[in-house]
Design a protein around this motif. Structure first.
Motif, PDB file in Angstrom:
ATOM      1  N   ALA A 193      41.598  48.503  41.277  1.00 47.43           N
ATOM      2  CA  ALA A 193      41.908  47.073  41.301  1.00 47.43           C
ATOM      3  C   ALA A 193      43.393  46.797  41.487  1.00 47.43           C
ATOM      4  O   ALA A 193      43.785  45.911  42.267  1.00 47.43           O
ATOM      5  CB  ALA A 193      41.401  46.423  40.011  1.00 47.43           C
TER       6      ALA A 193
ATOM      7  N   GLU B 207      45.105  44.900  45.023  1.00 49.75           N
ATOM      8  CA  GLU B 207      45.964  43.712  45.076  1.00 49.75           C
ATOM      9  C   GLU B 207      47.157  43.933  46.000  1.00 49.75           C
ATOM     10  O   GLU B 207      47.579  43.029  46.713  1.00 49.75           O
ATOM     11  CB  GLU B 207      46.456  43.365  43.665  1.00 49.75           C
ATOM     12  CG  GLU B 207      45.390  42.728  42.784  1.00 49.75           C
ATOM     13  CD  GLU B 207      45.967  42.247  41.460  1.00 49.75           C
ATOM     14  OE1 GLU B 207      47.212  42.164  41.351  1.00 49.75           O
ATOM     15  OE2 GLU B 207      45.187  41.954  40.544  1.00 49.75           O
TER      16      GLU B 207
ATOM     17  N   THR C  60      36.614  49.861  47.135  1.00 48.99           N
ATOM     18  CA  THR C  60      37.216  49.542  45.845  1.00 48.99           C
ATOM     19  C   THR C  60      36.499  50.287  44.719  1.00 48.99           C
ATOM     20  O   THR C  60      35.272  50.399  44.718  1.00 48.99           O
ATOM     21  CB  THR C  60      37.167  48.036  45.559  1.00 48.99           C
ATOM     22  OG1 THR C  60      35.805  47.614  45.429  1.00 48.99           O
ATOM     23  CG2 THR C  60      37.826  47.250  46.683  1.00 48.99           C
TER      24      THR C  60
ATOM     25  N   THR D  45      36.481  41.643  43.062  1.00 45.90           N
ATOM     26  CA  THR D  45      37.165  41.719  44.347  1.00 45.90           C
ATOM     27  C   THR D  45      36.207  41.247  45.445  1.00 45.90           C
ATOM     28  O   THR D  45      35.102  41.798  45.576  1.00 45.90           O
ATOM     29  CB  THR D  45      37.622  43.152  44.662  1.00 45.90           C
ATOM     30  OG1 THR D  45      38.505  43.588  43.634  1.00 45.90           O
ATOM     31  CG2 THR D  45      38.322  43.217  46.004  1.00 45.90           C
TER      32      THR D  45
END
Length: 484
Positions: free
Chosen positions: A144, A148, A163, A169
């Motif tokens: 995570a 970003e 991911t 997300t």
């Protein structure tokens, strides 16, 4: 121990018919001594762990995976990659904490002949952009925090993202959660042809240039680092009969407290755990009190971080409150260990029959280099140790590359099958660092008549912070970009 004794023991352990028998090979035009019985590639290294199939392999917080479960998870990743069209030689990046999925991803990537790009999890968005562009990674597997930082790059780059542990997300045609990536993939490991000298990993290392350099390693070079440590331990046991307990109270277990994107975490700890069935216990982040709790709870037998970590461990005011009987070794690499550090670690561990230790290697040598521990370290607390037999050869040279007499200062060079192939997309830097199979370390020091190495200075502009190399030009570049 006299150097002549080490040479005799090395000859015995590596003789014809022995598990660590040596033979000759020519790799990239360089004649090398290699292990005759080495696994053919990393997939076969992983497969060797199935001897310990039902034993714990990786423990991370509440997650616990056996060697069999880890192998199966890696096979699922391997098949998912093939389904996505990943081919041998393709670059697939990992950018995450030391989550279990990091291990599964690395094993899956290298098991299908692709190149694992182990991205520095501390990198900024700009640095990630450089690493992805330089490596040509077609897929990035990220947690995570890293997702970003990657999101701003999706519009200008062509990579896809998988991911891990990133609930919430948003998914898209280019961003998929782990569950979608692996859904329906077989747990039977595919049989992709991989030669020993095929490329396996790209790790980025900082140095005297503004951008980090991608260090390209092969399956053979990583395996020879792993087997180099193994063989060195067998030679040590040969020199000290009775020093190895044939029926130890505790199974081998190592704490993983350093990131997997460095050779200390990747090779010294992760890769070296397969053949001996060693349990690996990961930490979310470094905390000496949590480390002490885990050593007791998981019966950790070995701790290897950067020197400051071992120091903080033994300096904890709560050290004596824990049952640490299992801990037989503690030390660190990545930067020099201060003599007082090693003395305090040795003092703490002596009660349990343990010893302090340290070593010296580089990303370019896959972490293999020198080692020193116990009485040897106490007698020479400023030494980085001896070259680990039989793989590593070290010499100290002058500015013209000529070997200097013992005791005289010069640049330290490494030779052996563990050395990297070259810098990715950077032939100029490769020529400056790698010549006739010798890695030019950039470290200044000397060797004594018993082969002990002493590091006294750096030839390159570099800062070492907690084992992390920081190029001075990188710092200057950030200062120049700052509005003030």
């Amino acid at each position: 121990m006299d150097i002549a004794d080490i040479r005799r023991a090395t000859a015995k352990v590596t003789a014809k018919g022995q598990p660590y028998e040596l033979t000759d090979a020519v790799v990239d035009g360089v004649a090398l001594r290699v292990f005759k019985n080495a696994p053919a590639n990393l997939r076969e290294l992983y497969r060797s762990s199935l001897e310990y199939a039902q034993h714990d392999f990786y423990v991370f917080q509440s997650d616990r995976f056996t060697f069999q479960q880890t192998w199966d998870a890696a096979a699922i990743v391997a098949n998912a990659l093939l389904r996505d069209g990943v081919k041998p030689g393709d670059r697939v990046a990992i950018a995450a904490r030391n989550y279990p999925e990091w291990l599964f991803s690395f094993m899956g990537i290298t098991s299908v002949g692709a190149i694992a790009v182990c991205m520095n999890a501390w990198w900024t968005t700009e640095e990630m952009a450089y690493g992805i562009s330089d490596s040509g990674a077609r897929l990035v597997i990220a947690d995570a925090e890293r997702v970003e930082r990657l999101n701003p790059l999706l519009a200008s780059h062509t990579f896809d993202v998988v991911t891990m542990r990133a609930p919430g997300t948003p998914s898209s045609s280019r961003v998929r959660p782990w569950s979608d990536f692996v859904a329906g993939a077989s747990s039977n490991m595919p049989a992709v042809a991989i030669a020993p000298d095929d490329n396996a990993t790209l790790l980025y290392t900082s140095g005297s240039t503004a951008h980090p350099k991608g260090v390209l390693a092969t399956h053979r070079s990583i395996i020879h680092a792993v087997m180099g440590w193994e063989c060195g331990a067998v030679i040590g046991a040969e020199l000290a009969p009775g020093s190895v307990d044939p029926n130890p109270e505790f199974r081998p277990a190592m704490m993983l407290a350093v990131p997997l994107f460095h050779v200390a975490g990747l090779n010294v700890q992760f890769m070296s755990s397969f053949r001996g069935g060693r349990k690996l216990v990961g930490m979310y982040k470094w905390d000496p009190e949590e480390a002490l709790r885990l050593i007791e709870a998981e019966r950790i037998t070995g701790f290897n971080g950067v020197p400051t970590m071992s120091w903080e461990l033994v300096q904890s005011p709560n050290f004596d409150r824990y049952d640490l009987r299992s801990l037989k070794s503690a030390g660190g690499g990545g930067s020099a260990m201060a003599p007082e550090h090693s003395r305090q670690i040795e003092k703490r561990l002596n009660a349990n029959g343990g010893a302090a230790g340290t070593g010296y290697g580089m990303t370019e040598t896959n972490g293999l280099g020198t080692s020193i521990s116990g009485a040897d370290l106490a007698a020479r607390p400023r030494s980085a140790g001896r070259p680990i037999p039989p793989v590593v050869t070290i010499k100290v040279v002058d500015e013209q590359g000529n070997e200097v007499p013992r005791g005289q200062t010069g640049e330290i060079w490494f030779h052996g099958a563990m050395n990297f192939r070259g810098y990715w997309n950077n032939p100029t830097a490769t020529r400056a660092t790698l010549s006739d199979g010798w890695v030019h370390s950039g470290d200044i020091g000397h060797m004594d008549d018993q082969d002990y190495v002493f590091i006294t200075d750096r030839a390159k502009d570099m800062i070492i912070r907690g084992g992390e190399n920081i190029g001075c030009q990188e710092v200057e570049a950030v200062l120049c970009d700052h509005p003030a």
